[in-house]
Write an enzyme that holds these catalytic residues in place. Structure first.
Site, mmCIF file in Angstrom:
data_model
loop_
_atom_site.group_PDB
_atom_site.id
_atom_site.type_symbol
_atom_site.label_atom_id
_atom_site.label_comp_id
_atom_site.label_asym_id
_atom_site.label_seq_id
_atom_site.Cartn_x
_atom_site.Cartn_y
_atom_site.Cartn_z
ATOM 1 N N ALA A 9 0.831 -1.204 0.000
ATOM 2 C CA ALA A 9 0.000 0.000 0.000
ATOM 3 C C ALA A 9 0.866 1.254 0.000
ATOM 4 O O ALA A 9 0.643 2.188 0.762
ATOM 5 C CB ALA A 9 -0.945 -0.001 1.202
ATOM 6 N N GLY A 10 1.879 1.247 -0.875
ATOM 7 C CA GLY A 10 2.646 2.457 -1.111
ATOM 8 C C GLY A 10 1.991 3.257 -2.226
ATOM 9 O O GLY A 10 0.790 3.146 -2.470
ATOM 10 N N CYS A 172 17.430 6.069 -6.232
ATOM 11 C CA CYS A 172 16.896 7.133 -5.368
ATOM 12 C C CYS A 172 17.938 8.186 -5.014
ATOM 13 O O CYS A 172 17.980 8.694 -3.891
ATOM 14 C CB CYS A 172 16.260 6.558 -4.109
ATOM 15 S SG CYS A 172 14.517 6.156 -4.360
ATOM 16 N N CYS A 407 9.444 15.842 -11.137
ATOM 17 C CA CYS A 407 10.042 15.711 -9.806
ATOM 18 C C CYS A 407 10.257 17.102 -9.236
ATOM 19 O O CYS A 407 10.807 17.978 -9.918
ATOM 20 C CB CYS A 407 11.373 14.964 -9.895
ATOM 21 S SG CYS A 407 12.284 14.910 -8.333
#
Length: 480
Positions: A9-10, A172, A407
């Site tokens: 559930a991200g 990341c 982003c």
């Protein structure tokens, strides 16, 4: 009545669950399994890590949201998948103890990454050597350690902070960039910046690579690379950088590394936040047939990511010229009722040019599949499952070589003197067939900008998306 199980559930899993609940929840059985009982807004954990945001402002309890959307919720983790047609169920190890069996007609795996700290000996919060902002607990630990250093600095101490990536194939880098610039801004605000040496440590071949081989965009009338853009920021902020380096081992106050040329060296630190290598949660799941036979290689690759409709095994020279190698519907080729979204799906290869040192060490950023990309894929897969249940065929597809992404990287949270870098990329994976320039991207759409307006946009994104992820009225109007 169809049964749909969503694992995770991200950004991807929660987005999918909201759409599935909206379109199917009243007539079909939708169940979400997640390790935590909350959704966490990961981008804002950068602010948690410097003590600039209350952790409670970054999480949403899942059960009340799902109850309103007619979605069942089970807190726990999936340990087994039984995918053969005569079975089709998962086994869940429940948080409160015991196991549960969940039957499914469709299974969406959206588990996010397994944080593989052990790939770099001595890395991670468990060792006490380095910190992380990859989970809420980690971000809180990092905040506490950072604020302890603030106290020492206020008494006259000096320090060296190293922030970046902790493995040669980590991804990341954007989160590391955000964290180091927020640390810079917070230290400036406290009047302590002159007492800290800030070092950005990364596996990127150039600043601003970010695992997407960098970008070029028009900025103030000229074509500027993300490397030039980031170098200008770091020079302005007085941040040093050490790039093209793979962390091999970490000891208290010391990172042992290898660079792209095969040279070995050390970087010292007093405080370090390093992003680990990501692997798939499939490493910790069994895939079993009716007689207990191991079927794992049909669902997961050796790194634990879900095999989908991409073309795997192409050498990079062919992959970079074939954007169709990237998956379109994120559907497993062996079991067409199993899908994956976000970090969980196996990419066909890297986006940045891969590199192996003379000593055989891989130093190359892995392709990012977080945030906006995860949300887009989560929605797409959910809508295709809706199509299959209602119409018997899928009508949605989108490859990362067709995908737009934006982003907003915070450089301080203040709406008065903060800032942010806004990067727009189209497409995420270069397509040299459609855009036969040296970048393989649409230079009219691809864009970079920095300024106070970005700080306002970052704050707006936080509160807008927290509203969206609560599934409140009008949530579908807010794009992924």
């Amino acid at each position: 009545m169809a049964k749909v199980v969503v694992v995770g559930a991200g950004f991807a899993g929660h987005t999918a669950a909201l759409y599935l609940g909206h379109y199917l929840g009243k007539k079909h059985e939708i169940t979400v399994v997640n390790k935590y009982d909350y959704f966490g807004f990961v981008p804002s954990w950068v602010w948690v890590g410097v003590g600039r945001m209350d952790p409670k402002k970054t999480i949403i309890p899942l059960e009340p949201v799902y109850r309103r959307k007619h979605v069942n919720f089970v807190q726990g983790r999936v340990t087994e998948i039984h995918p053969e047609p005569e079975e089709q169920y998962v086994v869940v190890e429940k948080a409160e103890g015991g196991q549960a069996r969940l039957d499914y007609d469709y299974l969406l795996i959206a588990t996010g990454p397994y944080l593989n700290f052990e790939a770099t000996p001595g890395l991670g919060p468990a060792t006490g050597n380095t910190y992380s902002i990859c989970t809420l607990d980690h971000a809180v630990q990092t905040r506490d350690a950072y604020l302890e250093w603030v106290k020492r600095l206020e008494t006259g101490a000096r320090a060296r902070f190293v922030i970046g990536t902790g493995h040669g194939t980590a991804t990341c880098q954007g989160a590391a960039f955000e964290y180091i610039t927020n640390v810079h801004k917070d230290l400036v605000r406290r009047g302590l910046r002159d007492r800290v040496e800030l070092v950005y440590f990364s596996n990127e071949p150039a600043l601003g690579d970010f695992g997407i081989r960098g970008i070029k965009a028009r900025h103030k009338g000229r074509l500027v690379s993300s490397a030039e853009f980031m170098e200008a920021i770091f020079r302005d902020f007085g941040i040093q950088w050490e790039i093209g380096r793979a962390a091999l081992k970490v000891e208290p106050g010391r990172i042992y590394w290898e660079d792209r040329d095969g040279n070995y060296g050390e970087t010292t630190f007093d405080f370090a936040m390093l992003i680990p290598q990501f692997k798939g949660q499939g490493l910790h799941m069994k895939v079993l047939g009716p007689n207990g036979e191991d079927l794992k290689e049909r669902v997961f690759n050796p790194s634990g990511f879900v095999l989908v409709d991409g073309i795997y095994g192409l050498p990079f020279e062919r992959l970079e010229r074939n954007p169709d190698a990237w998956p379109a519907v994120y559907q497993n080729p062996y079991y067409p009722n199993i899908f994956a979204a976000g970090i969980a799906f196996a990419p066909p290869g890297p986006i940045s040019v891969p590199h192996t040192t003379p000593n055989g060490t891989k130093i190359a950023p892995a392709p990012p599949r977080t945030g906006m990309i995860s949300g887009i894929i989560g929605r797409l897969v959910a809508l295709n499952i809706v199509d299959l249940i209602k119409r018997g065929r899928m009508t949605h597809d989108e490859r990362m070589s067709e995908m737009f992404a934006a982003c907003v990287a915070s450089m301080g949270d203040s709406l008065w003197d903060g800032s942010a870098v806004v990067i727009v990329v189209y497409p995420v994976v270069p397509d040299f067939r459609r855009y036969p320039n040296e970048e393989g991207r649409d230079l009219f759409v691809t864009h970079m900008e920095m300024g106070l307006s970005g700080a306002w946009m970052k704050a707006l994104i936080h509160y807008t998306f927290m509203y969206k992820f609560k599934g409140l009225p009008g949530w579908r109007i807010i794009p992924e």
